[in-house]
Enzyme design. Structure first.
Site, mmCIF file in Angstrom:
data_model
loop_
_atom_site.group_PDB
_atom_site.id
_atom_site.type_symbol
_atom_site.label_atom_id
_atom_site.label_comp_id
_atom_site.label_asym_id
_atom_site.label_seq_id
_atom_site.Cartn_x
_atom_site.Cartn_y
_atom_site.Cartn_z
ATOM 1 N N LEU A 1 -18.377 -2.089 2.468
ATOM 2 C CA LEU A 1 -19.152 -1.023 1.813
ATOM 3 C C LEU A 1 -18.852 -0.973 0.324
ATOM 4 O O LEU A 1 -19.169 0.012 -0.354
ATOM 5 C CB LEU A 1 -18.851 0.335 2.459
ATOM 6 C CG LEU A 1 -19.226 0.454 3.949
ATOM 7 C CD1 LEU A 1 -18.873 1.835 4.474
ATOM 8 C CD2 LEU A 1 -20.699 0.156 4.165
ATOM 9 N N GLY B 1 -23.789 4.846 0.910
ATOM 10 C CA GLY B 1 -24.830 5.861 0.981
ATOM 11 C C GLY B 1 -24.319 7.239 0.644
ATOM 12 O O GLY B 1 -25.090 8.200 0.570
ATOM 13 N N ARG C 1 -16.119 -0.518 -1.427
ATOM 14 C CA ARG C 1 -15.296 0.626 -1.818
ATOM 15 C C ARG C 1 -16.096 1.919 -1.888
ATOM 16 O O ARG C 1 -15.858 2.775 -2.726
ATOM 17 C CB ARG C 1 -14.598 0.356 -3.157
ATOM 18 C CG ARG C 1 -13.676 -0.846 -3.080
ATOM 19 C CD ARG C 1 -13.352 -1.442 -4.425
ATOM 20 N NE ARG C 1 -12.600 -2.671 -4.235
ATOM 21 C CZ ARG C 1 -13.155 -3.856 -3.956
ATOM 22 N NH1 ARG C 1 -14.461 -3.946 -3.861
ATOM 23 N NH2 ARG C 1 -12.409 -4.921 -3.762
ATOM 24 N N GLY C 2 -17.077 2.021 -1.004
ATOM 25 C CA GLY C 2 -17.902 3.220 -0.930
ATOM 26 C C GLY C 2 -19.177 3.147 -1.732
ATOM 27 O O GLY C 2 -20.064 3.989 -1.564
ATOM 28 N N TYR D 1 0.865 -1.184 0.000
ATOM 29 C CA TYR D 1 0.000 0.000 0.000
ATOM 30 C C TYR D 1 0.904 1.238 0.000
ATOM 31 O O TYR D 1 1.602 1.510 0.973
ATOM 32 C CB TYR D 1 -0.883 0.043 1.243
ATOM 33 C CG TYR D 1 -1.934 -1.027 1.345
ATOM 34 C CD1 TYR D 1 -2.233 -1.873 0.284
ATOM 35 C CD2 TYR D 1 -2.656 -1.191 2.520
ATOM 36 C CE1 TYR D 1 -3.216 -2.841 0.402
ATOM 37 C CE2 TYR D 1 -3.641 -2.156 2.640
ATOM 38 C CZ TYR D 1 -3.922 -2.987 1.583
ATOM 39 O OH TYR D 1 -4.888 -3.945 1.708
#
Length: 332
Positions: free
Chosen positions: A208, A215, A210-211, A57
């Site tokens: 989630l 929401g 990756r978003g 990363y």
């Protein structure tokens, strides 16, 4: 903070873990160093103990950031550090496969210990299966590092049931890290059953997506220049269809007095006490929202309503681009 044990052989950790990938400017665009460290500190103060990273990363940046954030014996003692290794990258950020050879495992670990500023790593796992190296050899190398005191537990990532069994025959496995969410449920067919049969825990990333099901994602963000632009679920008609599913989730969340992200995380938490969701918060406000999922008490009817809001057959697009899917032993 509630705790869950990672399998029969793994450590006890917080019921929700912190995934730190987004804190490096590599996958999700610019990140604020100060806010990232403040988020890490806030997570520890809230009782989050499982801290997940990868040595690739930001090509080492993420580990150095976490090392800075964990300076001081009290902070290190609170943290259970999980590290993925093995991905090979070029100076231009390109990807060139995975290396699971025993001598490479020891080399990767040496650099991770230095960047993190620690004397051991709690859970060490190959990020992907190296197709040219038997999993027995890779796990055996980690087992040697456990005997030497540099690692505490063996973990796996994105491997299938057969590979899990072969790995567990060499050394006890604490957990498998794999994508699992309302929108990614492929592991339920075989992998999850195998984990439970063998007493192996599950740390779920991408809860989630990756978003996508946070929401907070809208079609207007589709042009952002991070790695999601290459993700099939974020492209064109696929995105339109998937955001319709998010609105289905929103309707259930509003009835429960919670956010979309909270009910999505709570659904994963509700799939079993052997599952620990990883949340990819890199700002304190998103961390606080995600931890609110722990306060939700979902009834069987609520769980059913959430699952029905996102039928697996209605999800549009694979979870990775084709080149990345090819590296997933879990999808074979």
């Amino acid at each position: 903070m509630l705790e869950r044990k990672l399998g029969k052989s793994g450590p006890a950790v917080s019921a929700i873990g912190l995934g730190c990938m987004g804190m490096s400017e590599d996958f999700y665009g610019p990140a604020d160093r100060g806010e990232s460290i403040a988020t890490l500190h806030a997570a520890l103060e809230a009782g989050v103990t499982l801290i997940d990273t990868g040595d690739f990363y930001g090509m080492g940046h993420n580990e150095m950031l976490i090392g800075e954030g964990l300076k001081g014996s009290s902070k290190r003692e609170k943290a259970v550090i999980s590290v993925k290794f093995g991905a090979l990258r070029g100076p231009d950020g390109s990807w060139s496969g995975y290396d699971g050879r025993p001598k490479a495992v020891k080399n990767f670990l040496a650099y991770s210990l230095k960047r993190l500023g620690v004397d051991h790593i709690d859970i060490y796992r190959p990020a992907r299966l190296d197709p040219d190296v038997p999993i027995e050899e890779t796990v055996g190398a980690i087992a040697d590092l456990i005997k030497a005191g540099y690692v505490r537990h063996v973990g796996l990532s994105e491997v299938g049931a057969e590979t899990i069994r072969r790995a567990a025959a060499v050394h006890p496995i604490a957990d498998l890290q794999i994508e699992y969410s309302l929108i990614s449920r492929g592991l339920e067919a075989k992998i999850l059953t195998t984990l439970r049969e063998l007493g192996i825990g599950l740390t779920a990333y991408g809860v989630l997506s990756r978003g996508l099901i946070s929401g907070h994602w809208t079609a207007a963000k589709a042009g952002q220049t991070d790695f999601r632009r290459h993700s099939p679920r974020f492209q064109g008609e696929n995105l339109t269809r998937n955001l319709t599913l998010v609105e289905n989730l929103r309707a259930v969340a509003e009835r429960l007095g919670a956010s979309v992200a909270q009910v999505a995380i709570a659904w994963v938490l509700g799939q079993g006490s052997d599952i620990v969701p990883l949340i990819g918060a890199r700002r304190r406000e998103r961390l606080a929202e995600s931890l609110g999922a722990l306060k939700l008490s979902l009834s069987p009817q609520d769980m059913k309503a959430l699952a029905e809001a996102v039928p697996p057959e209605a999800v549009a697009g694979e979870r990775y681009a084709p080149a990345q899917m090819a590296h997933l032993d879990s999808e074979k």
